[in-house]
Write a protein that holds these residues in place. Structure first.
Motif, short mmCIF file in Angstrom:
data_model
loop_
_atom_site.label_atom_id
_atom_site.label_comp_id
_atom_site.label_asym_id
_atom_site.label_seq_id
_atom_site.Cartn_x
_atom_site.Cartn_y
_atom_site.Cartn_z
N PRO A 15 40.54 -8.63 -57.31
CA PRO A 15 41.27 -9.34 -58.36
C PRO A 15 40.32 -10.10 -59.30
N VAL A 16 39.50 -9.36 -60.01
CA VAL A 16 38.52 -9.96 -60.91
C VAL A 16 39.03 -9.81 -62.33
N ARG A 17 38.99 -10.87 -63.07
CA ARG A 17 39.44 -10.88 -64.46
C ARG A 17 38.26 -11.18 -65.37
N PRO A 18 38.30 -10.70 -66.60
CA PRO A 18 37.26 -11.09 -67.57
C PRO A 18 37.31 -12.61 -67.78
N ALA A 19 36.25 -13.13 -68.30
CA ALA A 19 36.17 -14.58 -68.54
C ALA A 19 37.30 -15.02 -69.45
N ASP A 20 37.82 -16.21 -69.21
CA ASP A 20 38.91 -16.75 -70.02
C ASP A 20 38.46 -17.07 -71.44
N ASP A 21 37.17 -17.12 -71.67
CA ASP A 21 36.68 -17.50 -72.99
C ASP A 21 36.37 -16.27 -73.87
N ALA A 22 37.06 -15.16 -73.62
CA ALA A 22 36.86 -13.97 -74.44
C ALA A 22 37.67 -14.14 -75.73
N VAL A 23 37.04 -14.71 -76.73
CA VAL A 23 37.68 -14.98 -78.02
C VAL A 23 36.81 -14.41 -79.13
N PHE A 24 37.36 -14.35 -80.32
CA PHE A 24 36.60 -13.83 -81.45
C PHE A 24 35.34 -14.65 -81.72
N ALA A 25 35.44 -15.97 -81.54
CA ALA A 25 34.32 -16.87 -81.87
C ALA A 25 33.07 -16.57 -81.05
N ASN A 26 33.23 -16.06 -79.83
CA ASN A 26 32.04 -15.80 -79.01
C ASN A 26 31.79 -14.31 -78.78
N PHE A 27 32.42 -13.46 -79.59
CA PHE A 27 32.14 -12.03 -79.52
C PHE A 27 30.84 -11.77 -80.27
N LEU B 147 40.20 -7.09 -76.90
CA LEU B 147 41.60 -7.08 -76.49
C LEU B 147 42.04 -8.48 -76.07
N LEU B 148 41.22 -9.16 -75.27
CA LEU B 148 41.56 -10.52 -74.83
C LEU B 148 41.48 -11.51 -75.99
N ALA B 149 40.60 -11.25 -76.94
CA ALA B 149 40.55 -12.09 -78.14
C ALA B 149 41.84 -11.96 -78.93
N CYS B 150 42.41 -10.75 -78.96
CA CYS B 150 43.71 -10.54 -79.61
C CYS B 150 44.79 -11.36 -78.91
N ALA B 151 44.77 -11.35 -77.58
CA ALA B 151 45.75 -12.12 -76.82
C ALA B 151 45.64 -13.61 -77.17
N GLU B 152 44.43 -14.12 -77.21
CA GLU B 152 44.21 -15.53 -77.54
C GLU B 152 44.70 -15.82 -78.95
N TYR B 153 44.40 -14.95 -79.89
CA TYR B 153 44.82 -15.14 -81.28
C TYR B 153 46.35 -15.18 -81.39
N LEU B 154 47.02 -14.31 -80.64
CA LEU B 154 48.48 -14.23 -80.69
C LEU B 154 49.17 -15.25 -79.81
N GLY B 155 48.38 -15.99 -79.01
CA GLY B 155 48.97 -16.99 -78.13
C GLY B 155 49.60 -16.38 -76.89
N ASP C 252 49.37 -14.44 -72.97
CA ASP C 252 48.65 -14.62 -71.72
C ASP C 252 47.60 -13.52 -71.59
N PRO C 253 46.30 -13.86 -71.61
CA PRO C 253 45.25 -12.84 -71.49
C PRO C 253 45.34 -12.02 -70.21
N ALA C 254 45.90 -12.59 -69.14
CA ALA C 254 46.01 -11.85 -67.88
C ALA C 254 46.92 -10.64 -68.05
N TRP C 255 47.95 -10.77 -68.86
CA TRP C 255 48.85 -9.64 -69.09
C TRP C 255 48.08 -8.50 -69.77
N TYR C 256 47.25 -8.83 -70.72
CA TYR C 256 46.45 -7.81 -71.41
C TYR C 256 45.42 -7.21 -70.46
N ALA C 257 44.80 -8.05 -69.65
CA ALA C 257 43.78 -7.57 -68.71
C ALA C 257 44.39 -6.57 -67.74
#
Length: 92
Positions: free
Chosen positions: A8-20, A58-66, A68-73
């Motif tokens: 059950p490993v997920r990408p980092a929660d800080d996967a946003v456009f600003a740090n891509f 993909l996770l940056a899109c989730a963050e942008y849209l508000g 849950d990144p886990a659903w996208y992951a």
């Protein structure tokens, strides 16, 4: 042949456009994706080799849209994602 155990490993929660890590090679892709999210409408296909940052975007899109990144992951399987982001702008 050994069976791979799914962890059950997920990408980092800080996967946003600003740090891509945007480079000359992917800048047009990132700009198009951000424009797509800002204006909505249509479909967008994002593809590339393993390790190119598709899951991060993909996770940056989730963050942008508000969302849950886990659903996208959960939509990612062995590096492949089949997910259509449907985003409608607010009605004025």
């Amino acid at each position: 042949m050994a069976t791979q155990i799914a962890l059950p490993v997920r990408p980092a929660d800080d996967a946003v456009f600003a740090n891509f890590h945007t480079t000359e090679r992917n800048a047009a892709c990132v700009a198009r994706l951000r424009h797509f999210l800002a204006t909505a409408g249509g479909s967008l296909l994002l593809h590339g080799p393993a390790g190119s940052g598709k899951s991060h975007l993909l996770l940056a899109c989730a963050e942008y849209l508000g969302d849950d990144p886990a659903w996208y992951a959960d939509a990612v399987h062995e590096g492949d994602t089949i997910l259509r982001i449907i985003h409608y702008p607010p009605v004025a």
